[in-house]
Design a protein around this motif. Structure first.
Motif, PDB file in Angstrom:
ATOM      1  N   MET A   1       0.878  -1.040   0.101  1.00 54.01           N
ATOM      2  CA  MET A   1       0.072  -0.087  -0.082  1.00 54.01           C
ATOM      3  C   MET A   1       0.945   1.146  -0.177  1.00 54.01           C
ATOM      4  SD  MET A   1      -3.133   0.994   2.623  1.00 54.01           S
ATOM      5  CE  MET A   1      -2.052   1.686   4.016  1.00 54.01           C
ATOM      6  N   GLU A   2       0.431   2.183  -0.677  1.00 47.56           N
ATOM      7  CA  GLU A   2       1.264   3.428  -0.850  1.00 47.56           C
ATOM      8  C   GLU A   2       0.994   3.919   0.647  1.00 47.56           C
ATOM      9  OE1 GLU A   2       1.552   7.488  -3.695  1.00 47.56           O
ATOM     10  OE2 GLU A   2      -0.190   5.984  -3.926  1.00 47.56           O
ATOM     11  N   ARG A   3       2.280   4.842   0.939  1.00 51.71           N
ATOM     12  CA  ARG A   3       2.622   5.619   2.057  1.00 51.71           C
ATOM     13  C   ARG A   3       1.671   7.015   2.043  1.00 51.71           C
ATOM     14  NH1 ARG A   3       7.865   6.732   3.322  1.00 51.71           N
ATOM     15  NH2 ARG A   3       7.311   7.365   5.600  1.00 51.71           N
ATOM     16  N   PHE A   4       1.119   7.388   3.100  1.00 49.65           N
ATOM     17  CA  PHE A   4       0.853   9.010   3.035  1.00 49.65           C
ATOM     18  C   PHE A   4       1.211   9.581   4.116  1.00 49.65           C
ATOM     19  CE2 PHE A   4      -1.487  12.465   3.883  1.00 49.65           C
ATOM     20  CZ  PHE A   4      -2.278  12.889   2.637  1.00 49.65           C
ATOM     21  N   VAL A   5       2.232  10.514   3.877  1.00 52.00           N
ATOM     22  CA  VAL A   5       2.649  11.297   5.047  1.00 52.00           C
ATOM     23  C   VAL A   5       2.312  12.906   4.995  1.00 52.00           C
ATOM     24  CG1 VAL A   5       4.955  11.863   6.003  1.00 52.00           C
ATOM     25  CG2 VAL A   5       4.780   9.717   5.129  1.00 52.00           C
ATOM     26  N   ILE A   6       2.532  13.262   3.721  1.00 52.06           N
ATOM     27  CA  ILE A   6       2.218  14.702   3.593  1.00 52.06           C
ATOM     28  C   ILE A   6       1.986  14.842   2.282  1.00 52.06           C
ATOM     29  CG2 ILE A   6       4.593  15.489   3.146  1.00 52.06           C
ATOM     30  CD1 ILE A   6       3.892  18.204   4.538  1.00 52.06           C
ATOM     31  N   CYS A   7       0.650  15.906   1.968  1.00 51.83           N
ATOM     32  CA  CYS A   7       0.258  15.883   0.567  1.00 51.83           C
ATOM     33  C   CYS A   7       0.063  17.567   0.394  1.00 51.83           C
ATOM     34  CB  CYS A   7      -1.015  15.053   0.369  1.00 51.83           C
ATOM     35  SG  CYS A   7      -1.664  15.613  -1.293  1.00 51.83           S
ATOM     36  N   LYS A   8       0.779  18.171  -0.456  1.00 60.57           N
ATOM     37  CA  LYS A   8       0.661  19.579  -0.729  1.00 60.57           C
ATOM     38  C   LYS A   8       0.367  19.483  -2.121  1.00 60.57           C
ATOM     39  CE  LYS A   8       2.806  23.983  -0.952  1.00 60.57           C
ATOM     40  NZ  LYS A   8       4.105  24.829  -0.894  1.00 60.57           N
ATOM     41  N   ALA A   9      -0.925  19.899  -2.424  1.00 56.42           N
ATOM     42  CA  ALA A   9      -1.438  19.980  -3.898  1.00 56.42           C
ATOM     43  C   ALA A   9      -2.398  20.996  -4.259  1.00 56.42           C
ATOM     44  CB  ALA A   9      -1.889  18.428  -4.191  1.00 56.42           C
ATOM     45  N   ALA A  10      -2.924  21.101  -5.278  1.00 60.20           N
ATOM     46  CA  ALA A  10      -4.162  21.924  -5.660  1.00 60.20           C
ATOM     47  C   ALA A  10      -5.331  21.279  -5.207  1.00 60.20           C
ATOM     48  CB  ALA A  10      -4.191  22.125  -7.176  1.00 60.20           C
ATOM     49  N   ALA A  11      -6.124  22.083  -4.717  1.00 56.76           N
ATOM     50  CA  ALA A  11      -7.295  21.720  -3.852  1.00 56.76           C
ATOM     51  C   ALA A  11      -8.572  22.189  -4.727  1.00 56.76           C
ATOM     52  CB  ALA A  11      -7.414  22.163  -2.432  1.00 56.76           C
ATOM     53  N   VAL A  12      -9.912  21.362  -4.598  1.00 58.02           N
ATOM     54  CA  VAL A  12     -10.709  21.677  -5.464  1.00 58.02           C
ATOM     55  C   VAL A  12     -12.008  21.862  -4.508  1.00 58.02           C
ATOM     56  CG1 VAL A  12     -11.260  19.376  -5.865  1.00 58.02           C
ATOM     57  CG2 VAL A  12     -12.605  20.889  -7.200  1.00 58.02           C
TER      58      VAL A  12
END
Length: 224
Positions: free
Chosen positions: A1-12
């Protein structure tokens, strides 16, 4: 499973409440093989006309949101049926996190199992972030699971709660099987001791019965 630590991204920003799993993945796509094609499934009937053309007024068809990685939604996001394909569609499109005041329970669990982080923030906070995103279309926000903080467009930080075990699984990329495998050094000795204590619970190995019935004592065939 892909890890999730931090996500900075365009938000809708999605202002509609009660967005259900049938909107996320219409029923007719439920049996579609999981893969890149699932990106077009997301909000399919809202994004496309019956002949397959894009609807230019739908927000995900706008250039600034085509690579959005975060959704900031209204209450009860992901309600409706339990279809996990709704999360496949989100993940395949590139959505890594959804922020909302509340979620459908099964949908929330399916998100965690597919490395999509569902974040619960107060309705007022979600509304404020959506207003910021509408004022600055295409702006980025940050979801930090390690710190359990959402950073909005203006730099404001909003703490969120998350179950410790689920948090660990996402941070380390552990699905149910890999999490269980971490306890094999405990599981195996228990199984051995349990089978010794209750041997009658262990079924015979395949072929043992046939082998036993086929064996015979040569002396039993001798004439009296």
């Amino acid at each position: 499973m892909e890890r999730f630590v931090i996500c900075k991204a365009a938000a809708v920003p999605l202002d509609q409440a009660n967005i259900d799993t049938n909107q996320l993945c219409p029923t007719r796509f439920n049996k579609l093989a999981k893969g890149p094609s699932f990106a077009k499934v997301l909000f399919h009937d809202l994004r496309f006309t019956p002949d397959g053309a894009e609807k230019p007024d739908f927000i995900l068809n706008q250039a600034r949101y085509r690579k959005a990685g975060i959704i900031v939604a209204e209450q009860n996001f992901g309600c409706g049926s339990s279809r996990e394909s709704a999360v496949y569609a989100l993940a395949t499109f590139g959505i890594r996190s959804i922020i909302a005041p509340s979620f459908g329970d099964i949908f929330f669990n399916n998100c965690v199992k597919n490395s999509v982080l569902p974040v619960v923030l107060d309705a007022d906070v979600c509304a404020t972030i959506r207003a910021q995103l509408r004022a600055q279309a295409g702006a980025e926000i940050t979801v930090d699971l390690e710190r359990q903080v959402v950073t909005d467009v203006e730099g404001g930080e909003h703490a969120f709660a998350f179950h410790p075990l689920r948090r660990r699984c996402l941070l380390e990329g552990l699905d149910d099987i890999s999490l269980t495998a971490q306890f094999l050094d405990v599981i195996h000795p228990f199984e051995v001791a349990y089978r010794r204590k209750f041997p009658w619970l262990t079924p015979p190995l395949l072929g043992t019965t046939a082998k036993t019935s086929a064996s015979h004592d040569p002396e039993s065939e001798a004439s009296p």
